[in-house]
Write a protein that holds these residues in place. Structure first.
Motif, mmCIF file in Angstrom:
data_model
loop_
_atom_site.group_PDB
_atom_site.id
_atom_site.type_symbol
_atom_site.label_atom_id
_atom_site.label_comp_id
_atom_site.label_asym_id
_atom_site.label_seq_id
_atom_site.Cartn_x
_atom_site.Cartn_y
_atom_site.Cartn_z
ATOM 1 N N ASP A 197 72.861 19.121 -9.605
ATOM 2 C CA ASP A 197 72.121 18.615 -8.448
ATOM 3 C C ASP A 197 72.816 18.921 -7.127
ATOM 4 O O ASP A 197 72.499 18.320 -6.112
ATOM 5 N N THR A 199 74.293 22.152 -4.431
ATOM 6 C CA THR A 199 74.103 23.554 -4.091
ATOM 7 C C THR A 199 75.408 24.142 -3.591
ATOM 8 O O THR A 199 76.430 23.449 -3.461
ATOM 9 N N SER A 432 66.562 9.198 2.970
ATOM 10 C CA SER A 432 66.639 10.649 2.839
ATOM 11 C C SER A 432 65.458 11.150 2.038
ATOM 12 O O SER A 432 64.730 10.382 1.396
ATOM 13 N N ASN A 433 65.296 12.459 2.072
ATOM 14 C CA ASN A 433 64.227 13.112 1.332
ATOM 15 C C ASN A 433 64.628 14.565 1.113
ATOM 16 O O ASN A 433 65.563 15.065 1.759
ATOM 17 N N THR A 434 63.941 15.238 0.225
ATOM 18 C CA THR A 434 64.178 16.653 -0.037
ATOM 19 C C THR A 434 62.904 17.425 0.257
ATOM 20 O O THR A 434 61.863 17.148 -0.346
ATOM 21 N N HIS A 437 63.772 22.187 -0.951
ATOM 22 C CA HIS A 437 65.148 22.284 -1.430
ATOM 23 C C HIS A 437 66.169 22.014 -0.320
ATOM 24 O O HIS A 437 67.334 22.401 -0.450
ATOM 25 N N GLN A 438 65.750 21.369 0.749
ATOM 26 C CA GLN A 438 66.639 21.034 1.859
ATOM 27 C C GLN A 438 66.699 19.525 2.006
ATOM 28 O O GLN A 438 65.665 18.858 2.143
ATOM 29 N N LYS A 439 67.891 18.976 1.965
ATOM 30 C CA LYS A 439 68.076 17.541 2.096
ATOM 31 C C LYS A 439 67.950 17.146 3.563
ATOM 32 O O LYS A 439 68.596 17.745 4.433
ATOM 33 N N GLN A 465 69.786 17.048 8.945
ATOM 34 C CA GLN A 465 69.596 17.828 7.732
ATOM 35 C C GLN A 465 70.953 18.237 7.184
ATOM 36 O O GLN A 465 71.928 18.366 7.926
#
Length: 628
Positions: A197, A199, A432-434, A437-439, A465
């Protein structure tokens, strides 16, 4: 009559595991007349609006103590009154406080175990042993192998062959940069069936560095069999040696090498070593290579870190860029140095002059690198104050003080105010959110409201971000151009220096001379080089990673200006020392007498070829024979 006691306030009950928090028992009827009018909570009824009104008071109620019902104005429904008690108030207070003290990180228990040693620490000695074996196995290639090449080809072709060989030796580590950069994009546990989980941009990411050793091991072992089939001397070596003229530094030790038995036994090793150490031209040339090795190994080790911090690139991308610069620059420099020396058939003294000029050119180019530094990126609490604050020097601020963020959790985020924050917790983010594929993060109390809006999702403004803010420095292309030229001229001097070392010593000392050179290069160059550069880089650190026990870890933020001044300053000092030793070697070198009757000391047995009935074979004829 026993004296009665007042009602205990639950908010002031001591917090102890031995005491249970519960509503106090209602007072006796006689006690009510002594207290102000207020609802009496009970576990069965609570303080509902349907409860019977309290008896009349003997004292007049103060306006400040006037009680009321839960609601808004005249809107006081009965279901709200069940919360109209201290427990209900405390519960809602906690929720409100929670939504205000809320961050991705929670308070971490200060549990420090300072004396625990990792079970993996013993493997450090495995790495040390491996590096020692690499040195033992690799050094003969550059000592015996170089001397073997010089003995097997004519003088004017020796520099070309050595230059090509050294270019390939530089090409290997440079390819390692590119290969290592690609391997760093693969997670260290290369299990294709397991999804992780995190990157590559996550600071917790560890690349598969170990794959490079397996690839190198396979390639190295595959070359042992063909490499071991070569003879002790190649065909034509005797003819090549017969055509060479001695250029060794002239001193009182010439007579020793006229003895054909000198150097054939181990007892002559101390005397032969002493002759080398007393050769001023040789020692100056060797010391010039040690200072150059200090720079090259220092930059080779920390160039990716320099690019990563100066220009805001990822570690894998920085390693790849470093390899792209080193591959053509170093290889081209080595080959050009060998071609120029070979093309102009430079003597030992002329090769020394060319090396000094190349070192001077690289010195001038090194000085220009100081002007290609980048300003420090806006980092909240380090280089830029938080919103509403005026001072810097601490990543903790009132906006994140109650978040209890850990200093050991480094996960940089870029706010919409163009400030970089240590972590989402330090930025005061509560959700937060995704997205693609970007937090992304919302409701960040430390992030300012100016400059730019990143995006909106369902009406919520994205405050930050994941990842570092994009670097505003545009000096990377021009830095690469000048660094490429610096590397090229630095390595252009390497081949002439090696040729001069082989020429200024006697024929039977070639292997020993290169062995002494590489020993001093290791002791004075490649070993202390990364240490000195590492200390210089650490001195430019402005924010260290501290765990909850206060133990310092890795550096998180560097001062770009100080880092550039330190590394370029070390390089300039070493370049000055290199040029000085090259000049000293040129001044102290004593070439042989031009008299044609001077004995040739480069022959196998130190005999005078011209005194024999066979005339000395011209080197041009030897070259044609060698090429055929």
């Amino acid at each position: 009559m026993e004296e009665t006691k007042g009602i205990d306030n639950p908010a002031f009950l001591p917090s102890s595991p031995k005491l249970q928090h519960h509503s106090p028992e209602p007072p006796a009827e006689g006690e009510v007349s002594k207290l102000p009018s207020q609802p009496i909570p009970s576990e069965e009824q609570g303080a509902s609006a349907s409860a019977p009104p309290p008896p009349k008071q003997e004292q007049t109620q103060s306006p400040e103590l006037e009680e009321g019902l839960c609601g808004w104005g005249n809107f006081t429904p009965s279901y709200l009154q069940r919360w109209n008690n201290p427990k209900g108030f405390l519960f809602h207070y906690c929720l409100l406080a929670l939504t205000q003290d809320t961050c991705p990180q929670t308070r971490i228990t200060n549990f420090c175990q300072r004396n625990i040693t990792s079970s993996l620490s013993v493997y450090l000695y495995v790495f040390i042993l491996g590096q020692m074996m690499l040195g033992v196995g690799g050094t003969p290639l550059y000592t015996l192998g170089t001397a073997f090449i010089d003995d097997s080809v004519p003088t004017h072709l020796s520099s070309l062959y050595i230059g090509i060989g050294y270019a390939m030796s530089v090409l290997g580590p440079a390819i390692g940069y590119v290969l290592g950069g690609q391997l760093l994009t693969i997670y260290i546990d290369a299990n294709l069936d397991e999804n992780i989980d995190i990157t590559e941009d996550d600071p917790r990411w560890l690349g598969a560095w170990w794959m490079g050793f397996l690839i190198s091991c396979f390639l190295g072992w595959s070359l042992i069999i063909p490499f071991s089939c070569f003879p002790k001397h190649l065909p034509g070596t005797a003819l090549v040696r017969a055509g060479k003229v001695s250029q060794a530094h002239q001193d009182e030790n010439i007579s020793r090498f006229q003895d054909e038995e000198f150097g054939k036994t181990f007892k002559d090793f101390p005397a032969s070593l002493l002759i080398l150490l007393k050769n001023p031209a040789f020692m100056c040339l060797v010391l010039s290579t040690t200072t150059e090795a200090l720079i090259t190994t220092g930059f080779a080790t920390f160039l990716p870190k320099y690019i990563e911090n100066q220009f805001g690139k990822s570690s894998s991308y920085a390693a790849t860029l470093g390899g792209i610069v080193l591959i053509p620059g170093a290889a081209l420099g080595q080959i050009l140095g060998g071609v120029i020396v070979s093309r102009f058939r430079m003597s030992c003294k002329e090769a020394m002059k060319f090396a000094a000029l190349s070192s001077a050119a690289s010195f001038l180019l090194t000085m220009t690198l100081i002007f290609m530094k980048c300003p420090n990126e806006a980092f909240a609490g380090v280089f830029q104050p938080y919103k509403g604050a005026e001072s810097i020097g601490n990543i903790t601020a009132p906006c994140n003080l109650r978040c209890y963020c850990s200093r050991s959790f480094y996960y940089p985020v870029c706010g919409r105010d163009s400030l970089q924050y240590f972590s989402p917790c330090i930025a005061g983010c509560t959700s937060s959110n995704t997205i693609d594929h970007q937090k992304v993060y919302y409701n960040c109390s430390c992030v300012g409201q100016k400059k730019r809006v990143l995006s909106t999702v369902e009406g919520d403004v994205i405050d930050a971000q994941a990842g570092k803010c994009e670097s505003r420095c545009k000096n990377l292309p021009i830095f690469f151009a000048f660094f490429f030229a610096t590397v090229m001229f630095t390595f252009m001097a390497g081949t002439p220096v090696t040729v001069a070392i082989l020429r200024c010593v006697f024929d039977r000392q070639h292997s020993l001379a290169l062995g002494v050179q590489f020993m001093l290069i290791r002791l004075l160059g490649t070993i202390p080089g990364p240490m000195i550069f590492g200390i210089a880089i650490d001195s430019s650190c402005v924010l260290w990673d501290l765990n909850d026990c206060g133990v310092r870890g890795a550096c998180r933020i560097y001062d770009n200006f100080k880092m550039a001044y330190m590394l370029v300053g070390i390089s300039i000092v070493c370049k000055i020392i290199t040029i000085s030793f090259n000049v000293f070697a040129l001044l102290l070198y004593k070439p042989p007498s031009p008299d044609k009757n001077e004995p040739n000391q480069e022959g196998d047995q130190g005999i005078n070829l011209e005194s024999m009935s066979l005339k000395k074979i011209p080197e041009e004829n030897i070259s044609k024979t060698f090429q055929n």
